[in-house]
Design a protein around this motif. Structure first.
Motif, short mmCIF file in Angstrom:
data_model
loop_
_atom_site.label_atom_id
_atom_site.label_comp_id
_atom_site.label_asym_id
_atom_site.label_seq_id
_atom_site.Cartn_x
_atom_site.Cartn_y
_atom_site.Cartn_z
N UNK A 39 43.92 43.04 30.52
CA UNK A 39 44.58 42.14 31.46
C UNK A 39 44.52 42.68 32.89
N UNK A 40 44.93 43.94 33.14
CA UNK A 40 44.83 44.45 34.52
C UNK A 40 43.39 44.50 35.04
N UNK A 41 42.42 44.76 34.17
CA UNK A 41 41.02 44.76 34.60
C UNK A 41 40.62 43.37 35.08
N UNK A 42 40.91 42.36 34.26
CA UNK A 42 40.52 40.99 34.61
C UNK A 42 41.25 40.53 35.88
N UNK A 43 42.56 40.75 35.93
CA UNK A 43 43.33 40.31 37.10
C UNK A 43 42.84 40.99 38.38
N UNK A 44 42.65 42.30 38.31
CA UNK A 44 42.19 43.03 39.50
C UNK A 44 40.81 42.56 39.93
N UNK A 45 39.91 42.44 38.96
CA UNK A 45 38.55 42.04 39.30
C UNK A 45 38.52 40.67 39.96
N UNK A 46 39.21 39.70 39.37
CA UNK A 46 39.16 38.34 39.90
C UNK A 46 39.87 38.23 41.25
N UNK A 47 40.91 39.01 41.46
CA UNK A 47 41.58 38.99 42.76
C UNK A 47 40.74 39.69 43.83
N UNK A 48 39.98 40.70 43.43
CA UNK A 48 39.10 41.35 44.40
C UNK A 48 37.82 40.55 44.63
N UNK A 49 37.49 39.66 43.70
CA UNK A 49 36.26 38.86 43.77
C UNK A 49 36.63 37.40 43.53
N UNK A 50 37.40 36.79 44.43
CA UNK A 50 37.95 35.45 44.17
C UNK A 50 36.91 34.36 43.97
N UNK A 51 35.72 34.53 44.43
CA UNK A 51 34.68 33.52 44.21
C UNK A 51 34.34 33.39 42.73
N UNK A 52 34.68 34.39 41.95
CA UNK A 52 34.39 34.37 40.51
C UNK A 52 35.57 33.90 39.67
N UNK A 53 36.70 33.62 40.31
CA UNK A 53 37.89 33.19 39.60
C UNK A 53 38.25 31.76 39.93
N UNK A 54 39.47 31.41 39.57
CA UNK A 54 40.00 30.07 39.84
C UNK A 54 41.29 30.22 40.62
N UNK A 55 41.35 29.59 41.77
CA UNK A 55 42.49 29.72 42.67
C UNK A 55 43.82 29.40 42.00
N UNK A 56 43.83 28.49 41.04
CA UNK A 56 45.09 28.11 40.41
C UNK A 56 45.69 29.26 39.60
N UNK A 57 44.90 30.28 39.28
CA UNK A 57 45.39 31.41 38.49
C UNK A 57 45.72 32.64 39.34
N UNK A 58 45.34 32.66 40.59
CA UNK A 58 45.48 33.87 41.40
C UNK A 58 46.93 34.33 41.55
N UNK A 59 47.86 33.40 41.71
CA UNK A 59 49.26 33.81 41.88
C UNK A 59 49.77 34.56 40.64
N UNK A 60 49.54 34.01 39.47
CA UNK A 60 50.04 34.68 38.26
C UNK A 60 49.28 35.99 38.02
N UNK A 61 48.00 36.05 38.37
CA UNK A 61 47.26 37.30 38.23
C UNK A 61 47.85 38.37 39.15
N UNK A 62 48.23 37.98 40.35
CA UNK A 62 48.88 38.89 41.30
C UNK A 62 50.20 39.39 40.72
N UNK A 63 50.94 38.52 40.10
CA UNK A 63 52.23 38.89 39.49
C UNK A 63 52.02 39.80 38.27
N UNK A 64 50.97 39.54 37.49
CA UNK A 64 50.66 40.44 36.36
C UNK A 64 50.47 41.88 36.86
#
Length: 156
Positions: A39-64
């Motif tokens: 979980x921390x790997x995925x959240x960190x990676x997607x927040x550091x590389x937002x073009x590869x994630x989905x904006x609707x999930x960024x807030x909860x990933x930040x909270x994780x």
């Protein structure tokens, strides 16, 4: 191959951060101690590389990541298990945001580069990220998570 990743980090021996990310995901499938950090790997990676994630999930990933830094990986594993069980055994799908209520939301416009810790800086020995044990690997992942939270919240 370019010499820098989208997050601003220089490429490492394996290449850019994406190369490290996918190698981690492959290795953790065979290592339950390493998988605890999924979980921390995925959240960190997607927040550091937002073009590869989905904006609707960024807030909860930040909270994780804040949950990880506040309570540790055991709490992350417990909350993740709760989320899975909740979705499996209730008609309500989606996140139970109760565990995240005490954590700051992702600031608007928080996309950033120049994190003090990134995936392409992770050491790999003999093709493994856990060459010196799961505890040391976890400390490195936690450092990336901390750098992600600090940078995105403007505390760098």
């Amino acid at each position: 191959m370019t010499d820098h990743c989208d997050c601003g980090a220089p490429a490492g021996p394996l290449g850019r951060c994406a190369d490290y990310y996918y190698a981690i995901l492959a290795e953790e499938q065979a290592d339950p101690d390493m998988y605890r950090w999924h979980n921390p790997v995925v959240c960190s990676y997607l927040l550091q590389h937002p073009a590869e994630g989905h904006a609707k999930h960024f807030d909860v990933q930040f909270r994780w990541l804040q949950l990880l830094l506040d309570q540790g990986v055991d709490a992350v594993v417990r909350v993740a298990a709760h989320q899975v069980a909740r979705n499996r055994h209730t008609s309500r799908q989606g996140y139970d945001m109760t565990p995240f209520e005490n954590y700051a939301p992702l600031p608007l416009g928080a996309a950033a580069t120049g994190f003090r810790a990134s995936f392409s800086a992770l050491p790999v020995v003999g093709g493994s990220f856990v060459f010196d044990g799961a505890e040391a690997y976890g400390r490195r992942v936690e450092a990336i998570a901390a750098a992600t939270v600090e940078r995105l919240s403007g505390r760098t």
